[in-house]
Scaffold this motif. Structure first.
Motif, mmCIF file in Angstrom:
data_model
loop_
_atom_site.group_PDB
_atom_site.id
_atom_site.type_symbol
_atom_site.label_atom_id
_atom_site.label_comp_id
_atom_site.label_asym_id
_atom_site.label_seq_id
_atom_site.Cartn_x
_atom_site.Cartn_y
_atom_site.Cartn_z
ATOM 1 N N ASP A 237 0.821 -1.204 0.000
ATOM 2 C CA ASP A 237 0.000 0.000 0.000
ATOM 3 C C ASP A 237 0.858 1.260 0.000
ATOM 4 O O ASP A 237 0.554 2.238 -0.695
ATOM 5 C CB ASP A 237 -0.933 0.000 1.211
ATOM 6 N N HIS A 238 1.946 1.243 0.774
ATOM 7 C CA HIS A 238 2.852 2.390 0.840
ATOM 8 C C HIS A 238 3.517 2.623 -0.516
ATOM 9 O O HIS A 238 3.629 3.753 -0.991
ATOM 10 C CB HIS A 238 3.905 2.141 1.927
ATOM 11 N N CYS A 239 3.943 1.543 -1.153
ATOM 12 C CA CYS A 239 4.599 1.633 -2.455
ATOM 13 C C CYS A 239 3.655 2.220 -3.500
ATOM 14 O O CYS A 239 4.036 3.110 -4.275
ATOM 15 C CB CYS A 239 5.084 0.243 -2.877
ATOM 16 N N LYS A 243 3.935 5.784 -5.645
ATOM 17 C CA LYS A 243 3.901 5.784 -7.111
ATOM 18 C C LYS A 243 2.786 6.694 -7.617
ATOM 19 O O LYS A 243 2.959 7.423 -8.612
ATOM 20 C CB LYS A 243 3.676 4.359 -7.621
ATOM 21 N N GLN A 244 1.653 6.680 -6.948
ATOM 22 C CA GLN A 244 0.546 7.549 -7.347
ATOM 23 C C GLN A 244 0.935 9.022 -7.241
ATOM 24 O O GLN A 244 0.600 9.828 -8.114
ATOM 25 C CB GLN A 244 -0.687 7.256 -6.492
ATOM 26 N N ALA A 293 12.319 4.575 -0.814
ATOM 27 C CA ALA A 293 12.339 4.031 -2.177
ATOM 28 C C ALA A 293 11.951 2.562 -2.093
ATOM 29 O O ALA A 293 12.440 1.842 -1.220
ATOM 30 C CB ALA A 293 13.711 4.185 -2.817
ATOM 31 N N MET A 294 11.056 2.135 -2.994
ATOM 32 C CA MET A 294 10.556 0.769 -2.946
ATOM 33 C C MET A 294 10.449 0.207 -4.357
ATOM 34 O O MET A 294 10.349 0.955 -5.338
ATOM 35 C CB MET A 294 9.190 0.715 -2.250
ATOM 36 N N GLU A 295 10.462 -1.123 -4.414
ATOM 37 C CA GLU A 295 10.307 -1.793 -5.708
ATOM 38 C C GLU A 295 9.631 -3.136 -5.502
ATOM 39 O O GLU A 295 10.036 -3.910 -4.625
ATOM 40 C CB GLU A 295 11.667 -2.003 -6.369
ATOM 41 N N ALA A 310 9.007 3.000 -6.849
ATOM 42 C CA ALA A 310 8.444 4.258 -6.340
ATOM 43 C C ALA A 310 9.426 4.892 -5.373
ATOM 44 O O ALA A 310 10.216 4.202 -4.723
ATOM 45 C CB ALA A 310 7.112 4.003 -5.643
ATOM 46 N N ILE A 311 9.368 6.207 -5.276
ATOM 47 C CA ILE A 311 10.220 6.940 -4.342
ATOM 48 C C ILE A 311 9.380 7.955 -3.579
ATOM 49 O O ILE A 311 8.304 8.374 -4.032
ATOM 50 C CB ILE A 311 11.379 7.675 -5.052
ATOM 51 N N ASP A 312 9.890 8.349 -2.413
ATOM 52 C CA ASP A 312 9.312 9.449 -1.656
ATOM 53 C C ASP A 312 9.817 10.740 -2.288
ATOM 54 O O ASP A 312 11.024 11.023 -2.294
ATOM 55 C CB ASP A 312 9.756 9.350 -0.186
ATOM 56 N N LEU A 313 8.910 11.539 -2.844
ATOM 57 C CA LEU A 313 9.307 12.744 -3.575
ATOM 58 C C LEU A 313 10.041 13.757 -2.695
ATOM 59 O O LEU A 313 10.773 14.611 -3.206
ATOM 60 C CB LEU A 313 8.076 13.400 -4.198
#
Length: 427
Positions: A237-239, A243-244, A293-295, A310-313
């Motif tokens: 969910d966090h990932c 990404k969204q 950062a997640m994958e 996805a990364i934390d902007l």
């Protein structure tokens, strides 16, 4: 060509099947269109996965396809999408499984596309190499063309080395330009240390610098969560949320990532793997225990597919995604992965992380005169040009255009109304 429930071991020709004459034998071509029929194929499907020698076949695996159907189709009354999984039998022996589905893109046009499209990253089929070749595949394809009841078949991202590419050769229309996947071939790499030392000095310094900058901010750590492990679901969910945020900020396409069923689909992946080493893994680079950062990736045989990153902007200027990628590749080498596949997105950053590529083809084959117009003038003509124009206008304008398109989608409906053919290029 609607299939009835097939009893395991049954050899009699079923009335629902299309007979295919081949080398003096009569084979059966069935189309499975219900979840019950697909579940009944589990044993034959997974056995065929182990026999099929082709790479790039994860997105035709039982685990991927059945979990997608369960998440997106089970209990749905929408008739715009229906599985059409073609199965070729010789008695009780399964020779081929081609996971497709019918999609109604507007009231007058129905097309065959890969099952799970557009989430699938490769289009291919599973086959028994001892009993199924390109000549038999072309015969099967002709029967699908005659009996499938659709206007066309539209396939993107077919590996050029796949048997399916040989079956489709010379047919239909294709867009201009070459598609390809970027891949890190790990076959000749003994260990992580030797791989890192072999990198150009500039790359080594850049990678060390990125990590050092993040370590100055707090405690940097790396975790890999196998599917079903503690913390896997909540990190999914966090990932997706990260990404969204990135998609919204850049105006990128990715409508399916905002569908609540997408998270449910990813949570269940890995529940029906075929091999002992197969699985789904969530990678997380954390700073003071919080993912930055997640994958999400999948291991199938000895290949690993980078499916969702996805990364934390808030940390974008520190390039946490690249630090996470370095850790993921180290994990891949240490766990015996043969190929680290970045899939078909043509991002330029991949060149420094890969050493080979797989050419891909797109093929749009009409079955009717209406399908001819759709394939030649829309799929291979206007659609890729609109997509290239959209990708090239920059993040700010993409965000504005996306807002207008979203409003139009809400007004006319995604697949209904006179504007649906124009809007269907936006997934």
């Amino acid at each position: 060509m609607r299939s009835q429930y097939r009893i395991p071991g049954e050899t009699a020709l079923r009335s629902s099947a299309v007979p295919v004459e081949w080398n003096g034998r009569v084979l059966e071509l069935e189309s499975c269109e219900t979840l019950e029929e697909l579940h009944a194929l589990k044993k034959a499907w997974q056995a065929l996965e182990t026999r099929c020698p082709e790479p790039f076949a994860y997105f035709q695996s039982f685990d991927w396809c059945l979990n997608w159907c369960r998440a997106f189709l089970e209990g749905e009354s929408d008739d715009r999408v229906c599985p059409s999984v073609y199965v070729l039998w010789d008695g009780a022996e399964c020779l081929m499984i081609w996971p497709l589905m019918t999609r109604r893109v507007r009231p007058a046009i129905t097309v065959l596309v890969p099952l799970t499209a557009p989430m699938n990253q490769y289009a291919t089929l599973l086959h028994d190499p001892a009993r199924f070749d390109a000549a038999l595949g072309q015969l099967v394809f002709d029967e699908i063309r005659k009996h499938g009841g659709c206007d066309a078949i539209c396939l993107d991202h077919v590996p050029q080395s796949a048997l399916l590419a040989s079956i489709l050769k010379g047919q239909g229309s294709s867009p201009d330009g070459m598609q390809q996947s970027a891949i890190l071939d790990l076959a000749g790499i003994a260990d992580w240390e030797s791989h890192h030392r072999a990198l150009p000095k500039k790359q080594r310094l850049q990678r060390n610098s990125r990590r050092n900058r993040l370590e100055k901010l707090g405690a940097l750590d790396y975790h890999v969560y196998p599917a079903g492990s503690r913390g896997y679901a909540e990190h999914i969910d966090h990932c997706i949320a990260m990404k969204q945020d990135w998609l919204k900020g850049t105006g990128r396409l990715g409508r399916d990532l905002f569908d609540p069923r997408f998270a449910a689909f990813l949570r269940d992946l890995g529940s029906m793997p075929c091999g002992d080493e197969d699985g789904v893994f969530l990678h997380a680079l954390t700073l003071d225990g919080v993912p930055i950062a997640m994958e999400l990736g999948m291991r199938f045989r000895q290949d690993y597919y980078c499916f969702l990153g996805a990364i934390d902007l808030a940390y974008q200027k520190f390039s946490p995604g690249k630090v996470q990628m370095e850790n993921a590749q180290r994990w891949a080498i240490e766990t015996g992965i043969r190929r680290f596949d970045f899939l078909n997105d043509p991002s330029t950053y991949k060149s420094s992380w890969t050493n080979t590529a797989e050419p891909l083809i797109a093929c749009y084959v009409p079955f009717t005169s209406l399908g001819q117009l759709y394939c030649r003038h829309w799929m291979a003509g206007l659609r890729p040009r609109l997509r290239a124009l959209y990708d090239g206008i920059g993040p700010a304008w993409r965000t504005r255009v996306r807002g207008v398109v979203d409003a139009l989608h809400r007004f006319v409906g995604r697949n209904g109304g006179s504007m649906s053919l124009v809007l269907c290029c936006i997934p």
